[in-house]
Design an enzyme around this catalytic site. Structure first.
Site, PDB file in Angstrom:
ATOM      1  N   LYS A  78      31.535 -32.345  -4.715  1.00 12.75           N
ATOM      2  CA  LYS A  78      32.480 -31.224  -5.315  1.00 12.75           C
ATOM      3  C   LYS A  78      32.299 -29.817  -4.745  1.00 12.75           C
ATOM      4  CE  LYS A  78      34.311 -29.933 -10.027  1.00 12.75           C
ATOM      5  NZ  LYS A  78      34.185 -30.144 -11.331  1.00 12.75           N
ATOM      6  N   SER A 158      38.376 -31.117 -14.034  1.00 13.14           N
ATOM      7  CA  SER A 158      38.423 -30.238 -12.924  1.00 13.14           C
ATOM      8  C   SER A 158      38.042 -31.124 -11.767  1.00 13.14           C
ATOM      9  CB  SER A 158      37.807 -29.060 -13.011  1.00 13.14           C
ATOM     10  OG  SER A 158      36.263 -29.539 -13.082  1.00 13.14           O
ATOM     11  N   SER A 182      35.333 -32.710 -17.577  1.00 16.49           N
ATOM     12  CA  SER A 182      35.790 -32.697 -16.180  1.00 16.49           C
ATOM     13  C   SER A 182      35.204 -33.874 -15.216  1.00 16.49           C
ATOM     14  CB  SER A 182      35.618 -31.345 -15.554  1.00 16.49           C
ATOM     15  OG  SER A 182      36.373 -30.256 -16.283  1.00 16.49           O
TER      16      SER A 182
END
Length: 495
Positions: A78, A158, A182
């Site tokens: 990420k 997210s 998330s």
């Protein structure tokens, strides 16, 4: 072996050990899949040279017989994790061009274990969002579609790029972070598994901060066994993170027996929300039946302060974000705006932050600054902290009464269309976190397991919440649920 990118971590690990495949072959299969999947916008910084170099090194390690479980396995990272020499932007314009000179602890531990980094994954800006629509790179797209409808759906947020990449077999697994859901919400939206470990189990060092008392890294994988394998490599004490726990990391995979006889599973009555879709209600009831059939005892429990969780979260998280993001001012960190002649330092700050941050980040910084301001600190921030303590105590009381895990829905709906929840009402978007934020506020481990499809053929997830530090036990309960649910659906390839 064809379709190497479709293997799970466990399958790929065993194939590597048996000499059926090399890490270079696995990595090339993933790199080809990534190049063919630009329509998903999941990978935003591709690192094929680093990937192939690490894959070759991993093959050498495996040959020499010195290989941990993650060695040679291609994964995505990420964009919130700092990776040395590779853009690490947190999906924000303000960090445009930032290439750290250091590696985050979690990505370093994965690299030390021999994992192969394929590139950086899309996300909501500074991890603020539930739909991956606040990214400077544009929206990440869910590989799933509704029936025969071509509308693009959100992969959740997210960690939307991570979820999309794992679901579409662009990588074998990915790192995510979870501040209010998330990891678990995008996992549920894309039919994969995602675990948020206990707060302090994974180091936060080198991960761009959103809300420091809530953020926690975790793996996003194709199944529960893979989550156990990858989580073990990500955990461990780190002296660079003062909130990191000095606890031994067990062999999580060895704890996956699937035997949950005699375990007590709590069903919290407060999670039965008004207007909950019938499909979610049914999935939840079915999940409880599956665990009961596997030998667990299902008990009704109460978590009375649940109704205050969302408001408390949306005071605490923006307050911490406002403090954490103060450093991005064009002086200490971040790109600086072009200034007009005669502009002073105030204009420089104003222009830099107005240009550098997107609307959602600006909104949360303003809310956070407001609740921390002199006249409102006690009315909002201190009160929210007290509510958080009560929420934590609700869970402590339930676990003290002998409950081993808590079963809830992971999300209030299946994935929605990109653009369907407009900026006009941000609160609608915030309600997506209704089942997940309590876990962050209490610092507990939580896992989302895909458990079925809705009427339009979209995946739905169930969440299990465990006792602090007992990820192994939680993963085992999730493993039993996964076996009973038998979820094997994959998105049809359209990209």
């Amino acid at each position: 072996m064809s379709d190497l990118n479709k293997l799970s971590l466990a399958e790929a690990r065993d194939a590597l050990r048996n000499g059926d495949v090399t890490s270079v072959e696995l990595t090339e299969a993933c790199l080809n899949a990534i190049d063919a999947a630009d329509a998903l916008n999941a990978f935003v910084h591709k690192t094929p040279e680093i990937a192939l170099e690490r894959a070759k090194a991993a093959d050498e390690r495996i040959k020499a017989g010195d290989a941990p479980a993650m060695c040679g396995l291609p994964i995505g990272i990420k964009d919130l994790f700092c990776t040395k020499g590779v853009p690490s932007q947190a999906a924000s314009k303000i960090l445009d061009g930032f290439k750290p000179e250091y590696e985050s602890t979690v990505s370093q531990q994965l690299a030390d274990a021999g994992a192969v980094m394929l590139g950086k994954l899309n996300m909501d800006e500074f991890a603020m969002g539930s739909s991956n629509e606040t990214s400077v790179y544009g929206n990440a797209v869910n590989p799933w579609r509704r029936g025969n409808d071509d509308a693009q759906l959100t992969p959740g947020g997210s960690s939307g790029g991570s979820a999309s990449a794992v679901a579409a077999d662009l990588c074998l697994a990915a790192t995510g972070t979870d501040t209010g859901g998330s990891i678990r919400q995008p996992a549920a939206f894309t039919g994969i598994t995602g675990i948020k470990p206990t707060y302090g189990r994974c180091s936060r060092w080198g991960i761009v901060a959103f809300a420091s008392s809530l953020d926690q890294a975790g793996p996003m994988t194709k199944n529960v066994r893979d989550a156990a394998i990858m989580l073990e490599a990500m955990c461990g004490h780190d002296p660079k993170d003062s909130t990191s726990a000095e606890l031994a990391v067990p062999n999580f995979e060895a704890m996956l027996t699937g035997d949950i006889k005699g375990k007590k599973i709590g069903i919290p009555k407060e999670y039965r929300m008004d207007g909950m879709p019938a499909e979610i209600e049914k999935l939840w009831a079915d999940g409880a039946e599956m665990l009961k059939a596997a030998g667990a005892e299902i008990v009704d429990i109460s978590l009375p302060h649940t109704k205050y969780a969302l408001p408390a979260y949306y005071v605490i998280a923006p307050a911490e974000a406002s403090s954490n993001l103060a450093r991005y001012d064009g002086v200490r960190y971040g790109r600086r705006a072009q200034l007009a002649q005669g502009d002073g330092i105030t204009e420089m700050y104003e222009k830099t932050r107005a240009e550098g941050f997107g609307h959602e980040v600006q909104r949360r910084v303003m809310v956070g600054t407001y609740v921390l301001s002199a006249g409102f600190y006690d009315a909002y921030y201190n009160r929210a902290r007290k509510v958080r303590t009560l929420i934590k105590k609700d869970f402590e009381d339930v676990f003290a009464a002998g409950v081993d895990a808590i079963l809830t829905p992971a999300t209030p709906s299946a994935a929605f269309g990109l653009g369907e929840m407009t900026e006009a009402d941000p609160v609608q978007m915030y309600l997506n976190d209704v089942f997940t934020v309590t876990v962050n506020l209490a610092g507990l481990p939580g896992i989302s397991v895909p458990a079925g499809l809705d009427g339009q053929g979209l995946p739905l997830g169930l969440q299990l919440i465990g006792r602090p530090w007992e990820e192994g036990d939680l993963l085992n309960t999730a493993y039993a649920l996964e076996n009973a649910a038998g979820f094997v659906a994959k998105p049809g390839k359209w990209w």
